[in-house]
Structures are given as C-alpha cells and as structure tokens.
Write an enzyme that holds these catalytic residues in place. Structure first.
Site, PDB file in Angstrom:
ATOM      1  N   TYR A  42       5.084  -3.232 -47.211  1.00 16.01           N
ATOM      2  CA  TYR A  42       4.560  -4.401 -46.620  1.00 16.01           C
ATOM      3  C   TYR A  42       5.532  -4.984 -45.558  1.00 16.01           C
ATOM      4  O   TYR A  42       4.988  -6.036 -44.709  1.00 16.01           O
ATOM      5  CB  TYR A  42       4.005  -5.207 -47.555  1.00 16.01           C
ATOM      6  N   HIS A 100       3.034   2.937 -56.163  1.00 13.12           N
ATOM      7  CA  HIS A 100       2.088   2.442 -54.956  1.00 13.12           C
ATOM      8  C   HIS A 100       0.811   3.334 -55.215  1.00 13.12           C
ATOM      9  O   HIS A 100      -0.137   2.961 -55.193  1.00 13.12           O
ATOM     10  CB  HIS A 100       2.738   2.177 -53.991  1.00 13.12           C
TER      11      HIS A 100
HETATM   12  N1  LIG Z   1      -2.048  -1.342 -54.233  1.00 11.57           N
HETATM   13  C1  LIG Z   1      -2.657  -1.197 -53.033  1.00 11.57           C
HETATM   14  O1  LIG Z   1      -2.645   0.012 -52.697  1.00 11.57           O
HETATM   15  C2  LIG Z   1      -3.096  -2.267 -52.254  1.00 11.57           C
HETATM   16  C3  LIG Z   1      -3.866  -2.059 -51.103  1.00 11.57           C
HETATM   17  C4  LIG Z   1      -4.602  -3.166 -50.457  1.00 11.57           C
HETATM   18  C5  LIG Z   1      -4.120  -4.218 -50.983  1.00 11.57           C
HETATM   19  N2  LIG Z   1      -2.956  -4.662 -51.835  1.00 11.57           N
HETATM   20  C6  LIG Z   1      -2.652  -6.030 -52.455  1.00 11.57           C
HETATM   21  O2  LIG Z   1      -3.834  -6.758 -52.546  1.00 11.57           O
HETATM   22  C7  LIG Z   1      -3.741  -8.053 -51.703  1.00 11.57           C
HETATM   23  C8  LIG Z   1      -5.097  -8.418 -51.200  1.00 11.57           C
HETATM   24  O3  LIG Z   1      -5.786  -7.504 -50.376  1.00 11.57           O
HETATM   25  P1  LIG Z   1      -6.144  -7.755 -48.942  1.00 11.57           P
HETATM   26  O4  LIG Z   1      -5.106  -8.824 -48.278  1.00 11.57           O
HETATM   27  O5  LIG Z   1      -6.196  -6.470 -48.225  1.00 11.57           O
HETATM   28  O6  LIG Z   1      -7.478  -8.201 -49.083  1.00 11.57           O
HETATM   29  P2  LIG Z   1      -8.273  -9.433 -49.633  1.00 11.57           P
HETATM   30  O7  LIG Z   1      -7.639 -10.519 -50.394  1.00 11.57           O
HETATM   31  O8  LIG Z   1      -9.543  -8.973 -50.279  1.00 11.57           O
HETATM   32  O9  LIG Z   1      -8.808 -10.173 -48.282  1.00 11.57           O
HETATM   33  C9  LIG Z   1      -7.849 -10.883 -47.391  1.00 11.57           C
HETATM   34  C10 LIG Z   1      -8.954 -11.164 -46.164  1.00 11.57           C
HETATM   35  O10 LIG Z   1      -9.886 -12.166 -46.644  1.00 11.57           O
HETATM   36  C11 LIG Z   1      -9.814 -13.298 -45.952  1.00 11.57           C
HETATM   37  N3  LIG Z   1      -9.922 -14.495 -46.707  1.00 11.57           N
HETATM   38  C12 LIG Z   1      -9.036 -15.090 -47.740  1.00 11.57           C
HETATM   39  N4  LIG Z   1      -9.571 -15.808 -48.323  1.00 11.57           N
HETATM   40  C13 LIG Z   1     -10.559 -16.225 -47.721  1.00 11.57           C
HETATM   41  C14 LIG Z   1     -11.706 -17.035 -48.315  1.00 11.57           C
HETATM   42  N5  LIG Z   1     -11.480 -18.016 -49.236  1.00 11.57           N
HETATM   43  N6  LIG Z   1     -12.992 -17.234 -47.516  1.00 11.57           N
HETATM   44  C15 LIG Z   1     -13.044 -16.163 -46.628  1.00 11.57           C
HETATM   45  N7  LIG Z   1     -12.060 -15.355 -46.249  1.00 11.57           N
HETATM   46  C16 LIG Z   1     -10.899 -15.289 -47.042  1.00 11.57           C
HETATM   47  C17 LIG Z   1      -8.394 -13.430 -45.263  1.00 11.57           C
HETATM   48  O11 LIG Z   1      -8.488 -13.958 -44.082  1.00 11.57           O
HETATM   49  P3  LIG Z   1      -7.508 -15.337 -43.694  1.00 11.57           P
HETATM   50  O12 LIG Z   1      -6.073 -15.030 -43.670  1.00 11.57           O
HETATM   51  O13 LIG Z   1      -8.025 -15.985 -42.553  1.00 11.57           O
HETATM   52  O14 LIG Z   1      -7.671 -16.320 -44.860  1.00 11.57           O
HETATM   53  C18 LIG Z   1      -8.022 -12.127 -44.933  1.00 11.57           C
HETATM   54  O15 LIG Z   1      -8.566 -11.433 -43.722  1.00 11.57           O
HETATM   55  C19 LIG Z   1      -2.725  -7.357 -50.458  1.00 11.57           C
HETATM   56  O16 LIG Z   1      -2.303  -8.631 -49.739  1.00 11.57           O
HETATM   57  C20 LIG Z   1      -1.804  -6.712 -51.191  1.00 11.57           C
HETATM   58  O17 LIG Z   1      -0.950  -7.470 -51.706  1.00 11.57           O
HETATM   59  C21 LIG Z   1      -2.819  -3.835 -52.616  1.00 11.57           C
END
Ligand SMILES: NC(=O)c1ccc[n+]([C@@H]2O[C@H](COP(=O)([O-])OP(=O)(O)OC[C@H]3O[C@@H](n4cnc5c(N)ncnc54)[C@H](OP(=O)(O)O)[C@@H]3O)[C@@H](O)[C@H]2O)c1
Length: 270
Positions: A42, A100
């Site tokens: 990341y 991962h």
């Molecule tokens: N293990 C794996 O393979 C894997 C894969 C993917 C992700 N991850 C982990 O999971 C974490 C979360 O996943 P993600 O960041 O991809 O997706 P997410 O948390 O589902 O969504 C983040 C997105 O949603 C928006 N958002 C956040 N809070 C919000 C709210 N209260 N209302 C409306 N929109 C909102 C954000 O925009 P804003 O920034 O504008 O708020 C951003 O675009 C990652 O950061 C990572 O640490 C792990």
C-alpha cells in the site's frame, strides 16, 4: 490489549500515502482510531509509523496490522520483507501479520509461506498472525498445517452486498473472526434505500449502519476515508445498535457482489 482480541473497528489505510496520508491518519487517531491496517503493497507503512509516533500516544495503545505481499512469499524474501516492514513502520513488532493473498497457482508452495508466517511470530516480529483472501479450503489446509488456534483472523471482502454466508458459517463454526475489508463497498452502499431508512430511524449515517451491521454479525471492520466527516461518521458505528429487524432486513441485501476479484484470486466460496 488481551491476547487474541482485534479491535472491532479499524482504519483502512489504502491510499493514505505521503504527507497527506500522515495528516489523515493523525486526524483519524484524534477521532479515536487505534487499529490501523496497512500492507507492504500500500505504501502506507511509513505514514502509519510516522502518525503513530507523531500522535504522542504510547505504541501500546495501537493495534497495527501489516501484510506480506504475494510477490514476497518465497523463502528467500519472506523474512527479510517482514523485517523491512518493521523498519519502515518503525516498530519492533506488529500486532498482526497477514498473508495478503495466497500464492497464485501455488507458485510458492503453501507449506513454505505458512511455516514462515509461524516463524515470524516465533521470532517476535508479530504478536498475532493471520491470513487474507483465504476461502474455506485454504483455511482448512492452513489449520491442519499450523494448528487449529494459530490464526487470529481471515481478512476478506465483506459488505452488505457481499455477505459470504458459506465462509461466515464456516468461520463461526471454527471460532475464527473475519475482518471485513471494503466494508462500505468503496462507498457504493451510500445510496442504498434500505440502509438510508434504517439510518434515519437511528439518527445516524448509512455508513455507520453498514458498519454496525457487520460488527453485529461478529466481524471486524476496517473502513477507509480521507475525509474528516466520513472518518467521524464511520467511527460512530461503534455507538449504533441495530435491532434484530434491522439486521434481518440488511441480511437480505446480500447479492454476492464482489468488487475485488483479480486474476490471482483463489476459488471463492460464494
Ligand atoms: N486484504 C485485502 O486484500 C484488502 C483489499 C482491499 C482493501 N483492504 C483494506 O480495507 C480497507 C478499506 O477498503 P477500501 O478503502 O478499499 O474501501 P471502503 O472502506 O469500503 O471504502 C472507502 C471509500 O468509501 C468512501 N467513504 C468512506 N467513508 C464514507 C462514508 N462515511 N460515507 C460515504 N462514503 C464513504 C471513501 O471516500 P472518502 O475518502 O471521500 O471518504 C472511499 O472512496 C483498505 O484501506 C485496506 O486497508 C484490504
């Protein structure tokens, strides 16, 4: 923090790179986030470490997760990559170290990297160890290799539109907590009418309802945001308690909608 407990709500750090990333992380820490989810791939290990140090809070207040990239699972690279992660974050030990992704088509033998994961814990590089993106078959294989109670979590995509009932039932049966990544389906659930109605009923946001639902199902959640308002809205999920009728309605939103499904994915359960 007690033995295998993972804080129920953490901060996803994907995208929080560089000085802007540090600023967003410091804001999240100010709001109350203590569980920070990073990964070798990341580019956020350094910002996480910097934000933790600059917060002035003791290291022991934080729960830091990192993940060994699937490109570094082979025996030659595994342990050096973990030591590099510790140096980059600036800690002696992470709270949780995950694989991962399983090695695609067993390019690296499963036993090699699962054994290396256990060794990393034995060396004290990680307090807890776990996996990510593992379907049931690989969890079973892992448990027979490293022991039934060795893994602390399996981090997988779970949100109201992808509830993974087969994997969830299996994880419950064996007592393995799941960590829900992309718990907001990257913001796609924001306009959902059912969640909106439930949010209005509880005087909260759609995101907080989605996260409270996942926590209510027994999962750990790691939503990400770069906006202060959204960071606050997501953290507020800890104060939302949904009733059984809400939970039942949200369960019906499952549509098997998987967002993250790269070529290297294992065979998913549902
Ligand atoms: N293990 C794996 O393979 C894997 C894969 C993917 C992700 N991850 C982990 O999971 C974490 C979360 O996943 P993600 O960041 O991809 O997706 P997410 O948390 O589902 O969504 C983040 C997105 O949603 C928006 N958002 C956040 N809070 C919000 C709210 N209260 N209302 C409306 N929109 C909102 C954000 O925009 P804003 O920034 O504008 O708020 C951003 O675009 C990652 O950061 C990572 O640490 C792990």
């Amino acid at each position: 923090m007690s033995d295998k407990t993972i804080p129920r709500l953490g901060l996803g750090t994907y995208g929080r790179t560089g000085s802007e990333g540090v600023a967003a992380l410091l804001k999240a820490i100010e709001i109350g986030y203590r569980h920070l989810d990073t990964a070798q791939s990341y580019n956020t290990e350094q910002p996480v470490g910097e934000a933790v140090r600059r917060s002035g809070l003791p290291r022991g207040d934080f729960f830091i997760t990192t993940k060994v990239a699937d490109t570094r699972l082979d025996t030659a690279q595994f342990m050096p990559s973990v030591r590099e992660s510790l140096d980059t974050i600036g800690v002696d030990q992470v709270d949780l170290l995950l694989i991962h992704w399983p090695s695609h088509k067993d390019a690296v033998p499963f036993d090699d990297y699962m054994t290396a994961l256990v060794e990393a814990q034995q060396k004290g590089y990680a307090r807890l160890i776990g996996v990510s993106n593992y379907p049931i078959a690989l969890l079973e294989k892992a448990r027979s290799l490293v022991g039934k109670d060795t893994l602390a979590t399996n981090q997988v995509e779970i949100h109201p539109y992808l509830q993974s009932p087969k994997l969830v039932a299996y994880a419950r049966k064996i007592g393995l907590p799941l960590t829900a990544y992309q718990p907001l389906a990257k913001g796609e659930i924001a306009s959902d009418p059912v969640l909106k109605r439930i949010a209005e009923k509880h005087g909260t946001t759609v995101a907080a309802v989605a996260l409270a639902f996942l926590i209510g199902e027994g999962h750990i959640v790691i939503p990400a945001s770069g906006s202060e308002a959204n960071l606050r809205a997501n953290f507020a999920a800890l104060n939302v308690s949904l009733d059984e009728a809400d939970m039942a309605e949200i369960r019906k939103l499952d549509r098997g909608y998987r967002r993250i499904n790269p070529e290297k994915s294992p065979g998913w359960d549902d």
